[in-house]
Scaffold this motif. Structure first.
Motif, PDB file in Angstrom:
ATOM      1  N   UNK A  94       0.852  -1.183   0.000  1.00  0.00           N
ATOM      2  CA  UNK A  94       0.000   0.000   0.000  1.00  0.00           C
ATOM      3  C   UNK A  94       0.892   1.240   0.000  1.00  0.00           C
ATOM      4  N   UNK A  95       1.497   1.496   1.144  1.00  0.00           N
ATOM      5  CA  UNK A  95       2.442   2.627   1.265  1.00  0.00           C
ATOM      6  C   UNK A  95       3.644   2.402   0.335  1.00  0.00           C
ATOM      7  N   UNK A  96       4.178   1.193   0.297  1.00  0.00           N
ATOM      8  CA  UNK A  96       5.095   0.783  -0.773  1.00  0.00           C
ATOM      9  C   UNK A  96       4.652  -0.597  -1.245  1.00  0.00           C
ATOM     10  N   UNK A 137       0.995   7.627   3.973  1.00  0.00           N
ATOM     11  CA  UNK A 137       0.606   8.034   2.619  1.00  0.00           C
ATOM     12  C   UNK A 137       0.482   6.839   1.685  1.00  0.00           C
ATOM     13  N   UNK A 138      -0.569   6.854   0.886  1.00  0.00           N
ATOM     14  CA  UNK A 138      -0.692   5.881  -0.198  1.00  0.00           C
ATOM     15  C   UNK A 138      -0.849   6.641  -1.509  1.00  0.00           C
ATOM     16  N   UNK A 139      -0.243   6.136  -2.544  1.00  0.00           N
ATOM     17  CA  UNK A 139      -0.386   6.736  -3.869  1.00  0.00           C
ATOM     18  C   UNK A 139       0.806   7.575  -4.278  1.00  0.00           C
ATOM     19  N   UNK A 140       1.383   8.335  -3.342  1.00  0.00           N
ATOM     20  CA  UNK A 140       2.534   9.170  -3.672  1.00  0.00           C
ATOM     21  C   UNK A 140       3.840   8.592  -3.162  1.00  0.00           C
ATOM     22  N   UNK A 141       3.759   7.807  -2.092  1.00  0.00           N
ATOM     23  CA  UNK A 141       4.978   7.320  -1.432  1.00  0.00           C
ATOM     24  C   UNK A 141       5.684   6.237  -2.246  1.00  0.00           C
ATOM     25  N   UNK A 142       4.933   5.562  -3.097  1.00  0.00           N
ATOM     26  CA  UNK A 142       5.524   4.575  -4.015  1.00  0.00           C
ATOM     27  C   UNK A 142       4.566   4.463  -5.204  1.00  0.00           C
ATOM     28  N   UNK A 143       4.908   5.170  -6.287  1.00  0.00           N
ATOM     29  CA  UNK A 143       3.981   5.232  -7.420  1.00  0.00           C
ATOM     30  C   UNK A 143       3.940   3.915  -8.194  1.00  0.00           C
ATOM     31  N   UNK A 144       4.767   2.952  -7.795  1.00  0.00           N
ATOM     32  CA  UNK A 144       4.760   1.650  -8.484  1.00  0.00           C
ATOM     33  C   UNK A 144       3.585   0.776  -8.052  1.00  0.00           C
ATOM     34  N   UNK A 145       2.937   1.120  -6.924  1.00  0.00           N
ATOM     35  CA  UNK A 145       1.905   0.237  -6.372  1.00  0.00           C
ATOM     36  C   UNK A 145       0.655   0.253  -7.252  1.00  0.00           C
ATOM     37  N   UNK A 146       0.222  -0.908  -7.673  1.00  0.00           N
ATOM     38  CA  UNK A 146      -1.017  -1.046  -8.453  1.00  0.00           C
ATOM     39  C   UNK A 146      -2.204  -0.930  -7.511  1.00  0.00           C
TER      40      UNK A 146
END
Ligand SMILES: [Zn+2]
Ligand SMILES: [Zn+2]
Length: 350
Positions: A164-166, A214-223
């Motif tokens: 999620x976060x990464x 944070x979700x979405x910005x902290x690791x943009x690789x997450x589907x």
């Protein structure tokens, strides 16, 4: 087990690293590779009679530099084995570049979020001043997967994948009675998990005491970052750990309750995103501005990333449709509760 509190202010601030003196001297997370914070970690360890060269194992919750930054340096000094989930491994061993130093990934992402040029420039400039040193040296890693046990000799850590976060964020669950110098926390009466053995966990940034990670910005690789994180929160609730030792700030004595609270917070945020779109189509950047106002530094990444995670979640559910970079409301009054999983605690509170 000892918590080493770091005085850093970068990222979520006040990181924690944890020292376990089992047969293998083990550090759970390190610190950002900045001179002052490196000094904090060295000092914290030396008060416990441990130097970087004495560390046999480094267990990383995720790739972010405030957790993984010094892993390579510690490994160089004493040959420590460095464990990290296979999805985050490429960012710790240097096979992949982190977003902040990857202009192509930045362009694509900023475009998708509808970020105006001035905000992009400000963020790029922030990344540049932050520099690449914060990531420290590359480490040679031992990739791990969900369910795997890391044997520290006397203490066993169970890997619990909580993306999620990464993409590769993991918690590590353990029996607190096996950890030398650690008083088990009796947060849930000392008998979480149905009255048998107590279990505590290192949760990194999957569960934090004050902020919602944070979700979405902290690791943009997450589907599908929001759906992934919601499932991870449900997993935490189900585990019913007696205590969580997070990546920042103080211990969480009721991890299940905290996870349910964060899930609830995301339901509310989704409702606010829908409210914003009621006055017309908007991009992730515009939704971020409506929700969070003007943002600075790393928040310029986290704000629109979080807005994007919610918009993407709503689009997949058919509540919105995307037109270029803007999102338009199709269903003005969706049942938001249906868009998220429920937990045992939700059921108990209704
Ligand atoms: Zn993080
Ligand atoms: Zn962090």
């Amino acid at each position: 087990m000892k918590r080493i509190q770091l005085g850093n202010t970068v990222f979520e601030g006040e990181n924690d690293a944890y020292l376990i003196e089992a047969d293998r001297t083990t550090l759970v997370d390190t610190a950002v590779s900045i001179p002052a914070v490196r000094a904090d970690l060295r000092e914290g360890l030396s008060e416990l009679g441990v130097g970087f060269a004495d560390v046999d194992a480094v267990v990383l919750t995720h790739w972010h530099p405030d957790h993984a930054g010094l892993a390579g340096e510690i490994q160089t000094e004493g040959g420590a084995e460095v464990y990290v989930h296979e999805a985050d491994a490429p960012l710790v061993d240097g096979r992949e570049r982190p977003f902040a130093t990857n202009p192509a990934a930045q362009r694509e992402t900023f475009e998708r979020w509808g970020m105006p040029a001035a905000a992009r420039d400000r963020l790029t400039e922030f990344f540049e001043t932050e520099g690449t040193d914060i990531y420290g040296r590359d480490a040679e890693v031992t990739p791990i997967a969900d369910g795997e046990t890391i044997d520290l000799g006397g203490v066993k850590l169970e890997t619990v994948h909580l993306p999620g976060h990464t993409a590769g964020l993991c918690a590590f669950a353990f029996d607190p009675r096996t950890v030398p110098g650690h008083e088990p926390v009796s947060g849930n009466g000392g008998d979480g998990n149905g009255g048998e053995s107590p279990v505590e966990a290192f949760t990194g940034d999957a569960l934090l005491p004050r902020y919602t990670p944070n979700v979405g910005g902290a690791d943009v690789r997450v589907e599908e970052p929001l759906a992934a994180y919601a499932d991870s929160l449900v997993r935490i609730v189900d585990r019913d750990w007696d205590a969580a030792h997070p990546g920042h700030r103080e211990r969480i004595d009721e991890p299940s309750r905290r996870a349910a609270e964060i899930l609830d917070h995301h339901r509310d945020r989704t409702r606010r995103v829908i409210d914003v779109l009621e006055s017309g189509p908007a991009t992730a950047w515009e939704v971020s501005a409506a929700l969070f106002g003007d943002l600075e530094e790393i928040h310029t990444l986290h704000g629109p990333g979080e807005a994007f995670a919610h918009l993407d979640h709503l689009e997949r559910a058919g509540v919105l449709e995307r037109d270029g970079t803007a999102y338009r409301l199709l269903d003005p009054d969706p049942n938001v509760d249906d868009l998220f999983p429920t937990t045992a605690l939700d059921a108990a509170s209704t």
